[in-house]
Enzyme design. Structure first.
Site, PDB file in Angstrom:
ATOM      1  N   CYS A  16       0.659  -1.441   0.010  1.00 51.10           N
ATOM      2  CA  CYS A  16       0.049   0.457  -0.209  1.00 51.10           C
ATOM      3  C   CYS A  16       0.655   1.326  -0.127  1.00 51.10           C
ATOM      4  CB  CYS A  16      -0.839   0.000   0.943  1.00 51.10           C
ATOM      5  SG  CYS A  16      -1.759   1.307   0.820  1.00 51.10           S
ATOM      6  N   ARG A 131      -1.739  -9.217   1.075  1.00 51.55           N
ATOM      7  CA  ARG A 131      -2.578  -8.133   1.788  1.00 51.55           C
ATOM      8  C   ARG A 131      -3.572  -8.809   3.247  1.00 51.55           C
ATOM      9  NH1 ARG A 131      -4.898  -4.738  -1.482  1.00 51.55           N
ATOM     10  NH2 ARG A 131      -7.293  -4.615  -0.200  1.00 51.55           N
ATOM     11  N   ASP A 291      -3.186  11.346  -6.840  1.00 51.45           N
ATOM     12  CA  ASP A 291      -3.564  10.435  -5.975  1.00 51.45           C
ATOM     13  C   ASP A 291      -1.951   9.701  -5.737  1.00 51.45           C
ATOM     14  OD1 ASP A 291      -4.608   8.624  -3.781  1.00 51.45           O
ATOM     15  OD2 ASP A 291      -4.640   6.950  -4.968  1.00 51.45           O
ATOM     16  N   CYS A 332      10.319   7.187 -26.304  1.00 54.61           N
ATOM     17  CA  CYS A 332       8.949   6.649 -26.612  1.00 54.61           C
ATOM     18  C   CYS A 332       8.227   7.654 -28.105  1.00 54.61           C
ATOM     19  CB  CYS A 332       8.627   7.437 -25.307  1.00 54.61           C
ATOM     20  SG  CYS A 332       9.028   6.739 -23.522  1.00 54.61           S
ATOM     21  N   CYS A 341       0.112   4.143 -25.145  1.00 49.77           N
ATOM     22  CA  CYS A 341       0.581   3.997 -23.928  1.00 49.77           C
ATOM     23  C   CYS A 341       0.784   5.811 -23.706  1.00 49.77           C
ATOM     24  CB  CYS A 341       2.211   3.250 -23.963  1.00 49.77           C
ATOM     25  SG  CYS A 341       2.674   3.404 -22.396  1.00 49.77           S
ATOM     26  N   CYS A 345       2.764   5.966 -17.107  1.00 60.20           N
ATOM     27  CA  CYS A 345       1.996   7.307 -15.950  1.00 60.20           C
ATOM     28  C   CYS A 345       3.694   7.685 -15.251  1.00 60.20           C
ATOM     29  CB  CYS A 345       1.211   6.499 -13.924  1.00 60.20           C
ATOM     30  SG  CYS A 345       1.264   7.815 -13.111  1.00 60.20           S
TER      31      CYS A 345
END
Length: 440
Positions: A16, A131, A291, A332, A341, A345
């Site tokens: 996490c 988890r 986020d 890229c 793509c 991120c």
């Protein structure tokens, strides 16, 4: 994306990335979003929508949002209806680990038409590796019960699988477990943890003993999925899906890929040319650029002090989004699958290109494997779609069925294929015995 309980969670999942966000609010006495902040957020979120919008989606995450209790979300719905502009439909999406769900929650979700995201990493032996709860106990039994509850109560839900080093070798096993338990909408999210929080990892690439290519394992945690591992995971899932589940099971990545092959820019932020519109808000009203960038240097302000729309449209936030495209390495820019793509991120762009240019995405090799693998099927699906037929027609070819000539569409790249070559549609038959029949 709203965090009404901040990073507080009832689980202690190893990978996490959000639990350590408690450090941003040391001394915080309450993690529950206050009624004034909740009201202010809902009103400002409505005010920030484009003119004429007909549907507004609220996204609730954590931590674990169900820790706030059912009454909190009943109040959310009441406020949304009280403040809702005329002729606007409200949609709520909530991400949960599922441990606290019961019939009352499920009935509320169904009645209020919540879309639920359930975090689950596959069957027990795969899910329980990372988890577990605060006492170190496995969580699969509770999460599997939640899956069956949502399914049986006819709640709209999807599953979110974190692809990691442990389950990354079992794409087909994860997919078939979910499919065979009634899951119809799936997301697969790769986990990449740089060594050192909030900074680039130290260390140098090592050469693969077989290929001589650079490896970057020393830059990431032992839980992080390897690029080629992600590629094969996605290929396994796709190859199972394309055989029997097209039009029945919907995988977010496959939808995005198909849309890109149709000529549309992907809608998912990680695959868009620029990002910056997926802000995150903490329990106290603090707003961050993303986020995955909830760090002090990316804090845009607080909704009690500055309108949400001003933060979203600020020069600082626009520059954050534009940087995704402007910092893309030339390697890229020249890539044959860039249109799908777009460098993925920015948080994962911490390795070097083969030529030594900085800013290559750690997962590049895996995504490139996958997108090139699915090319023949994507081209065939596009041909079916443009001919006015359902894309599930591709399954007929793979099952060896003879499709009437009037329903056939030759593959988009068939011009360079010899009659005795394997058919580019991926059926495994010779071209003359497959798609060529539609040209005779």
């Amino acid at each position: 994306m709203v965090k009404p309980i901040g990073p507080i969670c009832n689980l202690d999942c190893e990978y996490c990335y959000y639990l350590h966000k408690e450090e941003l609010y040391l001394g915080n006495k309450s993690w529950k979003m206050s009624p004034p902040t909740l009201r202010e957020y809902i009103q400002q979120y409505y005010d920030a929508q484009p003119a004429g919008v007909q549907e507004v989606t609220f996204a609730w995450q954590g931590g674990e949002p169900t820790l706030l209790g059912l009454e909190f979300f009943r109040h959310v719905v009441e406020l949304q209806q009280e403040l809702r502009p005329p002729h606007v439909r409200v949609v709520n999406a909530l991400q949960t680990n599922g441990v606290l769900l019961n019939t009352d929650w499920a009935q509320f979700f169904r009645e209020q038409q919540f879309l639920i995201g359930l975090s689950i990493d596959g069957p027990a032996e795969l899910h329980d590796r990372y988890r577990y709860d605060k006492q170190g106990r496995p969580t699969f039994p509770a999460v599997h019960r939640a899956l069956k509850l949502l399914r049986d109560e006819q709640v709209d839900f999807n599953t979110l699988v974190v692809v990691n080093r442990h389950n990354g070798d079992h794409g087909r096993k994860v997919y078939t477990y979910l499919r065979d338990n009634g899951v119809r909408f799936m997301q697969f999210i790769p986990i990449v943890e740089q060594r050192g929080i909030g900074q680039h990892a130290e260390g140098n690439a090592t050469a693969d003993s077989t290929t001589g290519e650079k490896r970057w394992d020393d830059r990431v945690s032992s839980r992080s999925v390897r690029p080629e591992q992600l590629g094969w995971f996605l290929i396994e899932v796709f190859d199972e899906w394309i055989q029997r589940d097209v039009g029945q099971v919907f995988v977010q990545l496959f939808d995005q890929t198909f849309g890109a092959w149709l000529g549309h820019e992907p809608s998912l932020c990680v695959f868009r040319k620029q990002c910056g519109r997926a802000l995150a808000m903490e329990h106290n009203g603090d707003v961050y650029s993303c986020d995955h960038f909830v760090e002090s240097e990316y804090r845009l302000g607080n909704i009690q002090e500055l309108p949400l729309i001003e933060m979203a449209n600020s020069t600082r936030q626009r520059e954050f989004g534009v940087a995704k495209e402007s910092t893309l390495p030339q390697y890229c820019r020249d890539c044959e699958v860039r249109f799908v793509c777009n460098g993925e991120c920015p948080k994962n762009r911490f390795i070097e290109t083969p030529g030594g240019e900085a800013g290559l995405n750690y997962l590049c090799g895996g995504y490139r494997m996958f997108f090139n693998h699915v090319r023949p099927m994507m081209e065939l699906m596009v041909a079916e779609h443009r001919a006015g037929r359902h894309v599930s027609n591709v399954m007929h070819r793979l099952r060896g069925r003879v499709v009437p000539a009037a329903q056939r569409s030759p593959s988009a790249d068939a011009s360079s294929v010899g009659r005795n070559d394997p058919c580019p549609c991926g059926s495994g038959r010779k071209y003359k015995k497959c798609c060529a029949l539609g040209r005779d």
